[in-house]
Write a protein that holds these residues in place. Structure first.
Motif, PDB file in Angstrom:
ATOM      1  N   UNK A  33       0.822  -1.221   0.000  1.00  0.00           N
ATOM      2  CA  UNK A  33       0.000   0.000   0.000  1.00  0.00           C
ATOM      3  C   UNK A  33       0.849   1.261   0.000  1.00  0.00           C
ATOM      4  N   UNK A  34       1.994   1.219   0.603  1.00  0.00           N
ATOM      5  CA  UNK A  34       2.892   2.372   0.532  1.00  0.00           C
ATOM      6  C   UNK A  34       3.343   2.604  -0.909  1.00  0.00           C
ATOM      7  N   UNK A  35       3.711   1.541  -1.588  1.00  0.00           N
ATOM      8  CA  UNK A  35       4.124   1.656  -2.993  1.00  0.00           C
ATOM      9  C   UNK A  35       2.972   2.167  -3.862  1.00  0.00           C
ATOM     10  N   UNK A  36       1.779   1.625  -3.604  1.00  0.00           N
ATOM     11  CA  UNK A  36       0.609   2.030  -4.385  1.00  0.00           C
ATOM     12  C   UNK A  36       0.279   3.499  -4.147  1.00  0.00           C
ATOM     13  N   UNK A  37       0.362   3.927  -2.883  1.00  0.00           N
ATOM     14  CA  UNK A  37       0.059   5.314  -2.546  1.00  0.00           C
ATOM     15  C   UNK A  37       1.070   6.258  -3.191  1.00  0.00           C
ATOM     16  N   UNK A  38       2.329   5.923  -3.105  1.00  0.00           N
ATOM     17  CA  UNK A  38       3.380   6.758  -3.702  1.00  0.00           C
ATOM     18  C   UNK A  38       3.192   6.852  -5.208  1.00  0.00           C
ATOM     19  N   UNK A  39       2.900   5.714  -5.856  1.00  0.00           N
ATOM     20  CA  UNK A  39       2.697   5.705  -7.304  1.00  0.00           C
ATOM     21  C   UNK A  39       1.497   6.570  -7.699  1.00  0.00           C
ATOM     22  N   UNK A  40       0.403   6.477  -6.919  1.00  0.00           N
ATOM     23  CA  UNK A  40      -0.795   7.273  -7.208  1.00  0.00           C
ATOM     24  C   UNK A  40      -0.509   8.769  -7.064  1.00  0.00           C
ATOM     25  N   UNK A  41       0.176   9.133  -6.008  1.00  0.00           N
ATOM     26  CA  UNK A  41       0.508  10.543  -5.780  1.00  0.00           C
ATOM     27  C   UNK A  41       1.374  11.082  -6.916  1.00  0.00           C
ATOM     28  N   UNK A  42       2.346  10.295  -7.338  1.00  0.00           N
ATOM     29  CA  UNK A  42       3.241  10.733  -8.426  1.00  0.00           C
ATOM     30  C   UNK A  42       2.475  10.928  -9.716  1.00  0.00           C
ATOM     31  N   UNK A  43       1.594   9.976 -10.048  1.00  0.00           N
ATOM     32  CA  UNK A  43       0.831  10.070 -11.300  1.00  0.00           C
ATOM     33  C   UNK A  43      -0.110  11.279 -11.279  1.00  0.00           C
TER      34      UNK A  43
ATOM     35  N   UNK B  89      -9.730   6.532  -6.173  1.00  0.00           N
ATOM     36  CA  UNK B  89      -8.747   5.512  -6.525  1.00  0.00           C
ATOM     37  C   UNK B  89      -8.323   4.663  -5.326  1.00  0.00           C
ATOM     38  N   UNK B  90      -7.906   5.308  -4.251  1.00  0.00           N
ATOM     39  CA  UNK B  90      -7.366   4.566  -3.121  1.00  0.00           C
ATOM     40  C   UNK B  90      -8.427   3.699  -2.454  1.00  0.00           C
TER      41      UNK B  90
END
Length: 341
Positions: free
Chosen positions: A14-24, A48-49
């Protein structure tokens, strides 16, 4: 698998997913100003989250059991329904917390958004499915290994429980004969029996012992057998090579030696029993041959302790590391065992 590891996997994903979403999201609206970026970050949380979390754990807890039950069609229906449902929940949350104006726009845009989030939710759900599958596979593998080890220990205990009484019976029988023949000599051989019993009670509790000790044990056993005949050349026992530093499972060779004595009828023949142990680099070779009268009727001639039991013990002790050949000729029975290190 430990709960801490499972939780760690979840947090890491979830940390990876959150970081990826924020970046996009940031890259898509970075040029629009800080206020727009902030609004899109909030929208992405609801749109999304949250749908992804719903889909992930729906697949994790609800779809995976159906797949395990091999209800594939129902699993597919569940997967699609959870993905679309998660997307709608995201839109509802936006409507409730951000207001109706956050959903204004062309109907096509809203529909495309729901389809897109449904697809993302499905992908995230599949990741949850794979994660659950991996955890389950690992736990079942560990359980199988534990069961295999327990089964191995039980089989070894069963084999040893059948070996020890058989040996004890034969040895006590020999001591009884010795006492009747020569009481003075009995004391010396009773000491040998004491050493043998000590070996059986303590040394055989471990998986491996020094080869030196095993050979000493065999020599004492042979000494007890020799008291049954006046023929000094009845037994031909030789060791080639140095046992120094070598280890072996306890009581590997003895069953074959016991059977050799059991099935040798004429003790007046020279070399009626021949035992030769070759200690080589990387292997130990045991050869035992005994002469017998083919006309003599012996109950369970080929069973003794039981070749099947002996072979099973060897398979447990040295899986794919031993070669056993048993040959019965006209007047001689031969055993050849090679143990590779």
């Amino acid at each position: 698998m430990k709960k801490s590891i499972i939780i760690g996997l979840q947090i890491g994903f979830w940390l990876c997913y959150l970081v990826l979403t924020v970046i996009l999201v940031y890259l898509s609206v970075a040029s629009e100003g800080n206020e727009i970026v902030e609004q899109m970050m909030v929208r992405s949380f609801y749109f999304s989250i949250i749908p992804s979390v719903i889909s992930y754990y729906s697949f994790y807890f609800l779809v995976f059991p159906k797949i395990r039950e091999k209800r594939i069609l129902l699993s597919i229906i569940y997967a699609i329904a959870f993905s679309i449902g998660a997307a709608f929940i995201g839109n509802v949350l936006i409507y409730v917390f951000l207001g109706k104006e956050s959903l204004t726009g062309a109907q096509e845009s809203v529909t495309v958004g729901i389809v897109f989030i449904s697809f993302v939710s499905f992908i995230v759900g599949v990741i949850g499915l794979v994660t659950k599958g991996f955890i389950t596979w690992y736990e079942e593998l560990k359980v199988k290994e534990e069961l295999k080890q327990k089964n191995h220990e039980m089989e070894m205990a069963l084999v040893k429980s059948q070996l020890d009484p058989h040996f004890l019976f034969n040895t006590l029988n020999n001591i009884d004969i010795l006492i009747l023949k020569n009481a003075e000599e009995a004391s010396k051989y009773l000491n040998k029996l004491s050493d043998i019993m000590r070996f059986m009670l303590f040394e055989t509790k471990t998986d491996k012992i020094l080869l030196n000790k095993e050979l000493e044990y065999i020599e004492k056993y042979l000494a007890l057998q020799k008291i049954r005949t006046a023929n000094e050349r009845y037994i031909n026992y030789q060791i080639t090579g140095s046992p120094k530093g070598k280890e072996i499972a306890p009581m590997v060779f003895l069953p074959f030696i016991e059977n050799a004595f059991k099935h040798t009828s004429n003790k007046k023949i020279d070399n009626a029993i021949t035992i030769h142990i070759f200690i080589e680099e990387g292997s130990i070779r045991f050869e035992c041959a005994n002469k017998f009268n083919p006309n003599r009727k012996v109950t369970h001639m080929n069973h003794g302790l039981g070749n099947a039991l002996i072979e099973k013990r060897l398979a447990l002790l040295y899986p794919e590391k031993h070669i056993l050949a048993i040959v019965k000729e006209k007047e001689e029975y031969k055993v050849r065992l090679i143990i590779n290190e």
